[in-house]
Design an enzyme around this catalytic site. Structure first.
Site, PDB file in Angstrom:
ATOM      1  CG  HIS A   1       0.393  -4.441   9.031  1.00 52.20           C
ATOM      2  ND1 HIS A   1      -0.088  -4.576   7.753  1.00 52.20           N
ATOM      3  CD2 HIS A   1      -0.295  -3.393   9.562  1.00 52.20           C
ATOM      4  CE1 HIS A   1      -1.027  -3.670   7.530  1.00 52.20           C
ATOM      5  NE2 HIS A   1      -1.167  -2.943   8.624  1.00 52.20           N
TER       6      HIS A   1
ATOM      7  NE  ARG B   1      -4.448  -0.336   4.762  1.00 49.95           N
ATOM      8  CZ  ARG B   1      -4.453  -0.290   6.071  1.00 49.95           C
ATOM      9  NH1 ARG B   1      -3.296  -0.164   6.735  1.00 49.95           N
ATOM     10  NH2 ARG B   1      -5.587  -0.351   6.748  1.00 49.95           N
TER      11      ARG B   1
ATOM     12  CD  GLU C   1       1.659  -6.278   5.413  1.00 51.56           C
ATOM     13  OE1 GLU C   1       0.712  -6.668   6.130  1.00 51.56           O
ATOM     14  OE2 GLU C   1       2.102  -5.123   5.442  1.00 51.56           O
TER      15      GLU C   1
END
Length: 416
Positions: free
Chosen positions: A299, A248, A276
């Site tokens: 991601h 994370r 993001e």
């Protein structure tokens, strides 16, 4: 049971839900206000999401009773808000572990051999074997791991395949500073890895950093882990070490990481970032990806066909179980320990109204039921109820409960 899917989801999962008898509404573009409105208009019982944020306002807009995160992390869901509203939150832990570990090792290998620079120079018409022949290699080096959950365990298996020793930190080992023993390896199904390479436990994350040639982060985001990878920890890495984060973004202090790249020559692989985009396709700007020696991916750690099919199957299993039994696998928001202080055990005939009688008396004495379980004996003539209470029922209360209902055999109070 109506299921609203508000993110991209595999067809095999949608078909599985329909086969289970669910009414499926598939709207993968929903988010923010459109999602809030859809939760209300569809009257969905279950919401399935991946990275889409689920807020308290959304929870108030409909009749949701279960939210399934089709993945592992659930920091985009208002779990506390769901808990206060009696809404289950469930996830699919471990189903993407192999995919994330594969990407982490892809980044490690790319950083070690400078694969993107190789490709860029070839595309620019340059041959530079002299420069790109320089690489430390992985065999015999030490992989440091922060976290040894499902993904961390897959990292250890792959490290063993590369002949890399491992040093790790996990809260489960409570500050241990020693080699992992056979029992601990067996608990994690790492016996084969332990026979192949050395696996050491370190007392702190900083101790892992100091001993690692490559440091990879595999921690869930929480109050204890937010910003865990900070200047103090990064200062303990060796100059030129490799750092990888596929967990994370908020686990890492990114300005501190950027400083370490500039000052210590760290080589860095990132699949997650501090900020993001909220959609799958968008503009993206982060100064850290412009630094030399920093590689980034979008991601995508969990995004392999194998992982997505496994997550879809687990999502179907969770919802099917809820629909057919009322039980929810992988619930993340049930109390680990309730405020209950005493258990009232009631042996009784299995007749209508017995438990209603007990609960009515408990209410009159202002005792709150925290948990209850009623087990029926073979033949369905008798049962035993275990009722956890937030206080001690008095002997007079127990006497009234028993004397006023002839279907109660006996009562017992146990202090928890």
């Amino acid at each position: 049971m109506k299921v609203l899917i508000a993110d991209t989801f595999e067809k095999i999962g949608i078909d599985g839900l329909k086969t289970a008898g669910c009414d499926v509404v598939y709207e993968p573009e929903l988010k923010d206000e459109t999602l809030r409105a859809a939760i209300g208009s569809t009257a969905a019982d279950v919401l399935v999401v991946r990275s889409t944020a689920v807020t308290g306002a959304m929870l108030d807009s409909g009749r949701l009773s279960l939210i399934v995160r089709a993945g592992a992390g659930y920091n985009t869901i208002d779990v506390a808000g769901a808990s206060t509203r009696g809404i289950y939150v469930s996830n699919c832990p471990g189903k993407n572990a192999i995919a994330v570990a594969e990407l982490a090792f892809a980044l490690i290998l790319a950083l070690d051999r400078r694969v993107p620079e190789n490709v860029a120079e070839l595309r620019a018409g340059k041959w530079n074997k002299k420069e790109y022949s320089k690489a430390p290699g992985l065999y015999g080096r030490t992989l440091g791991l922060l976290g040894v959950g499902n993904i961390g365990q897959e990292m250890i298996r792959r490290a063993a395949g590369f002949g890399m020793n491992v040093v790790l930190w996990s809260r489960r080992y409570e500050g241990a500073n020693r080699p992992m023993n056979e029992r601990e390896a067996r608990d994690l199904s790492l016996e084969s890895a332990l026979r192949t390479v050395r696996i050491d436990l370190a007392p702190t994350p900083g101790d892992v950093a100091a001993r690692a040639d490559i440091l990879s982060v595999h921690l869930a985001l929480g109050a204890e882990t937010k910003g865990l990878v900070n200047t103090t920890l990064l200062d303990r890495l060796k100059p030129g070490a490799i750092f990888v984060n596929t967990s994370r973004g908020d686990v890492v202090d990114y300005p501190a990481l950027a400083a370490a790249v500039r000052d210590k020559g760290l080589r860095v692989g990132l699949d997650v970032f501090a900020s993001e985009p909220g959609s799958a396709v968008a503009e993206f700007h982060d100064d850290i990806v412009a630094l030399p020696g920093v590689y980034g991916t979008h991601h995508i750690g969990a995004s392999t066909d194998q992982a997505q099919d496994a997550i879809a199957a687990e999502t179907v299993r969770i919802i099917r179980s809820y629909k057919e039994t009322g039980r929810v696998p992988n619930v993340v928001n049930l109390a680990k320990r309730t405020p209950a202080t005493h258990m009232l055990i009631v042996r009784h005939r299995d007749r209508p109204g017995v438990l209603a009688h007990v609960f009515s008396h408990l209410r009159k004495d202002d005792l709150n039921v925290q948990e209850t379980e009623n087990i029926v004996f073979e033949g369905a003539e008798a049962a035993v109820a275990r009722i956890n209470l937030d206080g001690a029922p008095s002997s007079s209360l127990c006497g009234r409960i028993k004397s006023e209902n002839s279907d109660i055999f006996d009562l017992q109070v146990v202090r928890l």
